[in-house]
Design an enzyme around this catalytic site. Structure first.
Site, PDB file in Angstrom:
ATOM      1  CE  LYS A 246      -4.429  -1.266   2.055  1.00  0.00           C
ATOM      2  NZ  LYS A 246      -5.382  -1.001   3.157  1.00  0.00           N
TER       3      LYS A 246
ATOM      4  CD  GLU B 174     -19.839  -6.557   7.125  1.00  0.00           C
ATOM      5  OE1 GLU B 174     -19.176  -5.634   6.614  1.00  0.00           O
ATOM      6  OE2 GLU B 174     -19.909  -7.709   6.635  1.00  0.00           O
TER       7      GLU B 174
ATOM      8  NE  ARG C 163     -21.396  -7.305   3.410  1.00  0.00           N
ATOM      9  CZ  ARG C 163     -20.541  -7.337   2.397  1.00  0.00           C
ATOM     10  NH1 ARG C 163     -20.250  -6.227   1.765  1.00  0.00           N
ATOM     11  NH2 ARG C 163     -19.993  -8.449   2.009  1.00  0.00           N
TER      12      ARG C 163
END
Length: 613
Positions: free
Chosen positions: A279, A363, A391
């Site tokens: 990243k 979730e 979700r």
């Protein structure tokens, strides 16, 4: 700064005209262009810098848009946008009327699937691959998924189903977890080339045919191959799902990427390529702190992101309350589905590490996990975005509400979120929460009320949701002492003539301003459920008409609760419901979107005058 190669690329066909030796220069130009672009507009940053070489290689090798490229979440899709004809519009990124911050099918034929939430890419790409097979088309479907997104259950559901098929599907794991970096180098790159070659593929298949005649030798050979590959690569898990695992390879080495992808393109069946990236690659500040540079506001590249003491946000209010509450009650535990920074749990994670749980991008698991904790007498607080709670709706109903367990849901990003657009706008939570038995739903209108409501919800012996928006509030000072709000009770904030405005949550400040001009009564309703029916009936009795205001879909929302109350008591009274329209509201600045939806003071005033002139 000039970009001699990049300026010649208006689509992937132009990219294919370059010689492979030119690709590293293109990568450098693309990375420099992104740095100059995103530092002006803001947006997702570190993940895009890390995906530059992979994006170039994918468009260089595959025949997009006929071959379908599905980006998971889409945080890393800016290089893709630049290479697919949108370079000149990057200055409009995430602005009203401009480019979306995620892939969007309406925006470009190269955006094969609209995303924004995590872990959908494998399932979508498999669907496309199956469609190609049914239609007899020779195209490929490629899913690019990050190591974080791979923690979600849907990713493994997709792997399980796709690996059992014979479709030409390529799943690329874009792994930027640096702990795996020792595996990246000459040996692993060599193995990737070998394992992705047609020669190896044919040898493996022909060897299986020969060894079928001698089962004992075949079993020995299979175990030997798995043992060797298991020592050299971490791919046994994906092999067990039915994929041919290749990698890990250096995701910043274009020669390796292009060679490996070119080989994979010739193979049949489900393929899994493990790519390791960094990243923030190419910008040392982002490499050093990828979390800080994940999503950025405009900044000067020379100086980097500067810490500013900005407006107190609801997210910080929650994070501070959580620590204060934890100090008072040892039963409190904090749970997040991989959103420690976004949901304001950084301080809590440091001060109470043994009571902090990051469930990963899962979730459903997070909510049921909270239910299990509550069964044993703890007091779980689930910090979750409104759209991410969608979700876990089954778990919310079946595992928490049905058992009436005392779980607090601290719901961030309620209402319009601004630049992230409709994928992250919490437009439906009041509607889908208030229909659940045992559920309490609280909507703070300012900063201190948010703190008080969190405490009220925590004291409640049952499931409760405190729903607050992204960003800051009207500037009300906080009271450090824990103070509860009378459960299920609203309050009058202004007395006026003719009409009464019933406000749920943060539109209160705008409603008060409009009511001042029109001389109307204003009630801060506070609770969507249980609704303060006594206050509703009192307002209906003393006024000619009512107006409900909420930053939620009008359909089934808080205004609908008021109408149901009136109907249940046989009261016929004109009611104007103001809220979010029955459409997906595009991205832009929050203030622009509130005005567009008529939820600013001017919009509320105009709507009332138009209806009750």
């Amino acid at each position: 700064m000039t970009f001699p190669l990049l300026e010649t690329i208006n689509n992937p066909a132009d990219l294919k005209l370059l010689e492979r030796r030119q690709l590293p220069q293109l990568a450098q130009e693309l990375r420099d262009y992104l740095l100059g672009s995103v530092c002006q507009t803001g947006g997702h940053f570190a993940s895009n810098l890390g995906a530059v070489e992979l994006t170039i290689a994918l468009h260089y090798v595959f025949d997009t848009p006929h071959d379908k490229l599905v980006w998971d979440v889409g945080h890393q899709s800016y290089p893709h946008k630049v290479l697919t004809g949108r370079r000149d519009r990057m200055d409009s990124m995430r602005k009203k009327g401009g480019l979306a911050g995620f892939p969007k099918r309406e925006e470009s034929e190269y955006d094969a699937f609209g995303v924004g939430h995590s872990s959908t890419s494998i399932s979508a790409a498999q669907g496309m691959a199956e469609a190609f097979k049914l239609k007899g088309e020779p195209h490929r479907a490629i899913a690019v998924i990050g190591d974080g997104a791979m923690t979600a259950g849907q990713a493994f559901e997709g792997l399980n189903n796709a690996g059992d098929s014979d479709v030409d599907l390529l799943v690329i794991l874009n792994d930027n977890e640096m702990s795996i970096s020792p595996n990246v180098g000459g040996l692993s790159n060599y193995l990737a080339r070998v394992l992705s070659s047609e020669f190896y593929d044919k040898v493996r298949k022909s060897g299986s045919y020969v060894l079928d005649v001698v089962p004992q030798i075949r079993e020995l050979a299979k175990k030997t191959e798995e043992h060797v590959k298991g020592m050299l690569t971490p791919g046994i898990l994906f092999e067990e799902f039915g994929f041919n695992y290749i990698g890990p390879i250096d995701g910043h080495n274009l020669d390796t990427l292009v060679a490996t992808l070119s080989n994979i393109k010739k193979l049949k069946g489900p393929q899994f390529l493990h790519v390791v990236t960094r990243k923030g690659e190419g910008y040392k500040l982002a490499v050093a702190d990828p979390t800080k540079y994940h999503a950025v506001t405009p900044f000067e590249p020379e100086n980097g992101m500067e810490s500013k003491a900005g407006k107190l946000t609801y997210t910080k209010i929650f994070g501070d309350w959580l620590c204060d509450m934890a100090a008072q009650d040892g039963r409190l535990v904090g749970i997040t589905p991989a959103m420690r920074e976004g949901s304001g749990l950084v301080r809590f994670a440091k001060e109470y590490p043994h009571r902090y749980f990051d469930a990963g991008i899962a979730e459903q698991h997070a909510v049921t996990f909270a239910a299990g904790l509550a069964c044993e007498g703890l007091k779980p607080v689930v910090a979750i975005y409104s759209t991410f709670l969608q979700r876990a709706y089954d778990q919310l109903i079946h595992d928490v509400a049905l058992q009436n367990l005392p779980v607090v849901f601290a719901i961030d990003r309620g209402g319009l979120v601004g630049a992230d657009g409709p994928t992250h706008a919490g437009a439906y939570d009041l509607s889908f929460l208030r229909c659940i038995p045992n559920m309490a739903v609280l909507t703070p209108s300012d900063e201190n009320e948010c703190r008080r409501m969190l405490y009220t919800a925590f004291r409640h012996d049952g499931p409760a949701a405190v729903r607050y928006p992204r960003g800051g509030g009207p500037g009300v000072a906080l009271v450090s002492e824990m103070q509860a709000i009378p459960f299920g009770k609203g309050e009058l904030r202004r007395s006026g003539q003719r009409g009464a405005v019933l406000v749920f949550g943060t539109p209160l400040a705008a409603a008060l301003k409009a009511a001042q001009t029109l001389d109307l009564t204003v009630a801060n309703m506070r609770f969507v459920k249980p609704l303060d029916e006594a206050l509703v009936l009192e307002l209906a009795q003393n006024h000619d008409w009512l107006v409900t205001v909420e930053e939620n879909a009008v359909m089934g929302g808080a205004g609908s609760a008021v109408l149901e109350c009136l109907a249940a008591h046989g009261i016929a009274k004109p009611v104007l419901q103001l809220g979010l329209p029955d459409r997906f509201v595009d991205h832009g600045e929050q203030a622009e979107l509130w005005a567009e939806c008529g939820l600013d003071a001017a919009g509320i005033e105009v709507a009332i005058k138009t209806r009750f002139a």
